[in-house]
Design a protein around this motif. Structure first.
Motif, PDB file in Angstrom:
ATOM      1  N   TYR A  11       0.836  -1.197   0.000  1.00  0.00           N
ATOM      2  CA  TYR A  11       0.000   0.000   0.000  1.00  0.00           C
ATOM      3  C   TYR A  11       0.874   1.252   0.000  1.00  0.00           C
ATOM      4  CZ  TYR A  11      -4.808  -1.656   0.645  1.00  0.00           C
ATOM      5  OH  TYR A  11      -6.049  -2.186   0.459  1.00  0.00           O
ATOM      6  N   ALA A  12       1.930   1.254   0.801  1.00  0.00           N
ATOM      7  CA  ALA A  12       2.819   2.423   0.873  1.00  0.00           C
ATOM      8  C   ALA A  12       3.451   2.710  -0.482  1.00  0.00           C
ATOM      9  CB  ALA A  12       3.887   2.191   1.934  1.00  0.00           C
ATOM     10  N   VAL A  13       3.906   1.672  -1.160  1.00  0.00           N
ATOM     11  CA  VAL A  13       4.510   1.843  -2.484  1.00  0.00           C
ATOM     12  C   VAL A  13       3.469   2.356  -3.480  1.00  0.00           C
ATOM     13  CG1 VAL A  13       5.543   0.608  -4.430  1.00  0.00           C
ATOM     14  CG2 VAL A  13       6.329   0.158  -2.104  1.00  0.00           C
ATOM     15  N   LEU A  14       2.267   1.790  -3.446  1.00  0.00           N
ATOM     16  CA  LEU A  14       1.216   2.231  -4.370  1.00  0.00           C
ATOM     17  C   LEU A  14       0.816   3.686  -4.126  1.00  0.00           C
ATOM     18  CD1 LEU A  14      -1.045  -0.949  -4.539  1.00  0.00           C
ATOM     19  CD2 LEU A  14       0.500  -0.066  -6.280  1.00  0.00           C
ATOM     20  N   VAL A  18       0.957   6.758  -6.776  1.00  0.00           N
ATOM     21  CA  VAL A  18      -0.196   7.624  -7.046  1.00  0.00           C
ATOM     22  C   VAL A  18       0.164   9.080  -6.787  1.00  0.00           C
ATOM     23  CG1 VAL A  18      -2.508   8.223  -6.214  1.00  0.00           C
ATOM     24  CG2 VAL A  18      -1.936   5.849  -6.667  1.00  0.00           C
ATOM     25  N   THR A  19       0.928   9.324  -5.726  1.00  0.00           N
ATOM     26  CA  THR A  19       1.339  10.695  -5.414  1.00  0.00           C
ATOM     27  C   THR A  19       2.198  11.284  -6.531  1.00  0.00           C
ATOM     28  OG1 THR A  19       1.269  10.203  -3.057  1.00  0.00           O
ATOM     29  CG2 THR A  19       2.512  12.135  -3.719  1.00  0.00           C
ATOM     30  N   SER A  20       3.037  10.480  -7.129  1.00  0.00           N
ATOM     31  CA  SER A  20       3.959  10.990  -8.149  1.00  0.00           C
ATOM     32  C   SER A  20       3.340  11.101  -9.545  1.00  0.00           C
ATOM     33  CB  SER A  20       5.194  10.097  -8.212  1.00  0.00           C
ATOM     34  OG  SER A  20       4.839   8.815  -8.688  1.00  0.00           O
ATOM     35  N   LEU A  21       2.158  10.564  -9.763  1.00  0.00           N
ATOM     36  CA  LEU A  21       1.555  10.571 -11.102  1.00  0.00           C
ATOM     37  C   LEU A  21       1.374  11.976 -11.673  1.00  0.00           C
ATOM     38  CD1 LEU A  21      -1.162   7.779 -10.980  1.00  0.00           C
ATOM     39  CD2 LEU A  21       1.007   7.762 -12.209  1.00  0.00           C
ATOM     40  N   ASN A  22       1.025  12.930 -10.830  1.00  0.00           N
ATOM     41  CA  ASN A  22       0.812  14.300 -11.303  1.00  0.00           C
ATOM     42  C   ASN A  22       2.078  14.950 -11.817  1.00  0.00           C
ATOM     43  OD1 ASN A  22      -1.837  14.960 -11.273  1.00  0.00           O
ATOM     44  ND2 ASN A  22      -1.765  16.154  -9.391  1.00  0.00           N
ATOM     45  N   ILE A  42      -2.894  19.557  -5.091  1.00  0.00           N
ATOM     46  CA  ILE A  42      -1.898  19.403  -4.034  1.00  0.00           C
ATOM     47  C   ILE A  42      -2.503  18.762  -2.788  1.00  0.00           C
ATOM     48  CG2 ILE A  42      -2.206  21.730  -3.116  1.00  0.00           C
ATOM     49  CD1 ILE A  42       1.126  19.845  -3.410  1.00  0.00           C
ATOM     50  N   PHE A  43      -3.778  19.023  -2.514  1.00  0.00           N
ATOM     51  CA  PHE A  43      -4.421  18.437  -1.338  1.00  0.00           C
ATOM     52  C   PHE A  43      -4.555  16.926  -1.494  1.00  0.00           C
ATOM     53  CE2 PHE A  43      -6.069  22.835  -1.573  1.00  0.00           C
ATOM     54  CZ  PHE A  43      -5.466  23.309  -0.422  1.00  0.00           C
ATOM     55  N   ASP A  44      -4.885  16.477  -2.703  1.00  0.00           N
ATOM     56  CA  ASP A  44      -4.946  15.038  -2.970  1.00  0.00           C
ATOM     57  C   ASP A  44      -3.562  14.406  -2.827  1.00  0.00           C
ATOM     58  OD1 ASP A  44      -7.709  15.055  -3.592  1.00  0.00           O
ATOM     59  OD2 ASP A  44      -7.248  15.706  -5.631  1.00  0.00           O
ATOM     60  N   ASP A  45      -2.555  15.106  -3.327  1.00  0.00           N
ATOM     61  CA  ASP A  45      -1.190  14.587  -3.221  1.00  0.00           C
ATOM     62  C   ASP A  45      -0.754  14.460  -1.763  1.00  0.00           C
ATOM     63  OD1 ASP A  45      -0.981  14.390  -5.958  1.00  0.00           O
ATOM     64  OD2 ASP A  45       0.014  16.334  -6.188  1.00  0.00           O
ATOM     65  N   LEU A  47      -2.729  14.083   0.836  1.00  0.00           N
ATOM     66  CA  LEU A  47      -3.504  12.994   1.432  1.00  0.00           C
ATOM     67  C   LEU A  47      -2.922  11.634   1.050  1.00  0.00           C
ATOM     68  CD1 LEU A  47      -6.007  12.071   3.027  1.00  0.00           C
ATOM     69  CD2 LEU A  47      -7.251  12.094   0.871  1.00  0.00           C
ATOM     70  N   HIS A  48      -2.574  11.455  -0.222  1.00  0.00           N
ATOM     71  CA  HIS A  48      -1.986  10.192  -0.663  1.00  0.00           C
ATOM     72  C   HIS A  48      -0.614   9.970  -0.027  1.00  0.00           C
ATOM     73  CE1 HIS A  48      -4.808  10.482  -4.259  1.00  0.00           C
ATOM     74  NE2 HIS A  48      -5.161   9.385  -3.601  1.00  0.00           N
ATOM     75  N   ALA A  49       0.188  11.023   0.050  1.00  0.00           N
ATOM     76  CA  ALA A  49       1.517  10.891   0.655  1.00  0.00           C
ATOM     77  C   ALA A  49       1.416  10.566   2.146  1.00  0.00           C
ATOM     78  CB  ALA A  49       2.314  12.179   0.440  1.00  0.00           C
TER      79      ALA A  49
END
Length: 76
Positions: A11-14, A18-22, A42-45, A47-49
């Motif tokens: 999950y951490a890797v995924l 996801v965070t780096s996709l943008n 940035i808020f989604d990033d 949250l994912h991070a």
């Protein structure tokens, strides 16, 4: 290593992916949507991070922390 801790590490890797996709050129369209589907800001990033960091720490810390992570994360 316990299978739940391995799953939390995955999950951490995924979440890191996801965070780096943008920030990977060519994956966003002209409107800024990733893959033309998702509007990530940035808020989604953040949250994912944060979720990825929490998963990584839980996997590293103990099986009890991993179980708490999955219970709380699953509920949210």
């Amino acid at each position: 290593m316990n299978p739940l801790r391995i799953l939390a590490a995955i999950y951490a890797v995924l979440f890191a992916i996801v965070t780096s996709l943008n920030y990977i050129p060519g994956l966003a369209d002209a409107q800024g949507r990733t893959f033309g589907l998702f509007e990530l800001d940035i808020f989604d990033d953040v949250l994912h991070a944060a979720s990825g960091a929490w998963a990584a720490l839980a996997a590293w810390w103990s099986i009890r922390a991993t179980i708490i992570f999955f219970r709380v994360f699953g509920t949210l």
